[in-house]
Design a protein around this motif. Sequence first.
Motif, short mmCIF file in Angstrom:
data_model
loop_
_atom_site.label_atom_id
_atom_site.label_comp_id
_atom_site.label_asym_id
_atom_site.label_seq_id
_atom_site.Cartn_x
_atom_site.Cartn_y
_atom_site.Cartn_z
N UNK A 5 -67.52 -25.04 -29.08
CA UNK A 5 -67.47 -26.28 -28.30
C UNK A 5 -66.02 -26.65 -28.00
N UNK A 6 -65.13 -26.61 -29.00
CA UNK A 6 -63.73 -26.96 -28.79
C UNK A 6 -63.03 -25.95 -27.91
N UNK A 7 -63.37 -24.67 -28.05
CA UNK A 7 -62.78 -23.65 -27.18
C UNK A 7 -63.23 -23.88 -25.74
N UNK A 8 -64.50 -24.21 -25.55
CA UNK A 8 -65.03 -24.52 -24.21
C UNK A 8 -64.34 -25.74 -23.61
N UNK A 9 -64.14 -26.80 -24.43
CA UNK A 9 -63.46 -28.01 -23.95
C UNK A 9 -62.01 -27.71 -23.59
N UNK A 10 -61.32 -26.88 -24.38
CA UNK A 10 -59.93 -26.51 -24.09
C UNK A 10 -59.87 -25.70 -22.80
N UNK A 11 -60.83 -24.75 -22.63
CA UNK A 11 -60.86 -23.95 -21.41
C UNK A 11 -61.14 -24.84 -20.20
N UNK A 12 -62.05 -25.79 -20.36
CA UNK A 12 -62.37 -26.71 -19.28
C UNK A 12 -61.16 -27.57 -18.93
N UNK A 13 -60.40 -28.01 -19.92
CA UNK A 13 -59.19 -28.80 -19.67
C UNK A 13 -58.14 -27.98 -18.93
N UNK A 14 -57.99 -26.69 -19.32
CA UNK A 14 -57.03 -25.82 -18.64
C UNK A 14 -57.47 -25.59 -17.19
N UNK A 15 -58.75 -25.33 -16.97
CA UNK A 15 -59.27 -25.11 -15.61
C UNK A 15 -59.12 -26.37 -14.77
N UNK A 16 -59.41 -27.54 -15.36
CA UNK A 16 -59.27 -28.81 -14.63
C UNK A 16 -57.81 -29.06 -14.27
N UNK A 17 -56.91 -28.77 -15.19
CA UNK A 17 -55.48 -28.97 -14.92
C UNK A 17 -55.02 -28.04 -13.80
N UNK A 18 -55.44 -26.77 -13.87
CA UNK A 18 -55.08 -25.81 -12.80
C UNK A 18 -55.67 -26.26 -11.46
N UNK A 20 -56.36 -29.31 -10.54
CA UNK A 20 -55.62 -30.49 -10.09
C UNK A 20 -54.31 -30.08 -9.43
N UNK A 21 -53.58 -29.11 -10.06
CA UNK A 21 -52.33 -28.68 -9.48
C UNK A 21 -52.54 -27.91 -8.18
N UNK A 22 -53.63 -27.14 -8.07
CA UNK A 22 -53.94 -26.48 -6.80
C UNK A 22 -54.26 -27.51 -5.72
N UNK A 23 -54.98 -28.58 -6.12
CA UNK A 23 -55.28 -29.64 -5.15
C UNK A 23 -54.00 -30.34 -4.69
N UNK A 24 -53.06 -30.60 -5.62
CA UNK A 24 -51.79 -31.21 -5.26
C UNK A 24 -50.98 -30.30 -4.33
N UNK A 28 -49.89 -31.07 -0.50
CA UNK A 28 -48.49 -31.00 -0.09
C UNK A 28 -48.32 -30.08 1.12
N UNK A 29 -49.00 -28.93 1.10
CA UNK A 29 -48.91 -28.02 2.24
C UNK A 29 -49.52 -28.65 3.50
N UNK A 30 -50.65 -29.35 3.34
CA UNK A 30 -51.24 -30.03 4.49
C UNK A 30 -50.30 -31.10 5.03
N UNK A 31 -49.64 -31.83 4.14
CA UNK A 31 -48.69 -32.86 4.56
C UNK A 31 -47.51 -32.23 5.31
N UNK A 32 -47.01 -31.10 4.82
CA UNK A 32 -45.92 -30.41 5.51
C UNK A 32 -46.37 -29.91 6.88
N UNK A 33 -47.60 -29.38 6.97
CA UNK A 33 -48.12 -28.89 8.24
C UNK A 33 -48.28 -30.04 9.24
N UNK A 34 -48.82 -31.17 8.81
CA UNK A 34 -49.00 -32.29 9.73
C UNK A 34 -47.64 -32.86 10.16
N UNK A 35 -46.66 -32.89 9.26
CA UNK A 35 -45.32 -33.33 9.64
C UNK A 35 -44.70 -32.37 10.65
N UNK A 36 -44.93 -31.09 10.49
CA UNK A 36 -44.41 -30.09 11.43
C UNK A 36 -45.03 -30.30 12.82
N UNK A 37 -46.36 -30.54 12.85
CA UNK A 37 -47.02 -30.78 14.13
C UNK A 37 -46.50 -32.06 14.78
#
Length: 133
Positions: A5-18, A20-24, A28-37
């Motif tokens: 259970x704890x290993x699953x929760x730790x893996x889920x936290x790592x996946x959620x963090x990754x 979140x950073x992919x979403x950020x 950021x890339x979408x913001x740069x693209x819209x600024x370029x346009x």
Amino acid sequence: MKESFFIGMAALAVIATCGYFLWLAGRAFYSMYSDWKLDKELIVIRAESDVRRKQKSEDNQRRLDNGCVHVFDQSFGEFPPGVCRKCGLERERPKGECDHVWRRAEGPVPGSFCEKCGKKYGGLTSGGSKAKV
């Protein structure tokens, strides 16, 4: 059981963090693209504005080429600001339909009127009080 259970929760936290950073990063890339346009559109608008400004300046210069040596000095209330004291044309074409040509108005108080549309400036028509005798 607890360990999985704890290993699953730790893996889920790592996946959620990754995730979140992919979403950020995606945001950021979408913001740069819209600024370029927007920057490309701004360059086009700025070029069109420069062309319009140059055309307006040329039209204004043609309008002022009437053989008069223009004097746009202060006329002490006789003419509106920016009007040639000799020919009555304004330095810049005024907004509206009438390209005013100002002439001196007769009277005890300095003033003028447009010979095309009849608009008045200064004199007793600008809200000044008449002299009491």
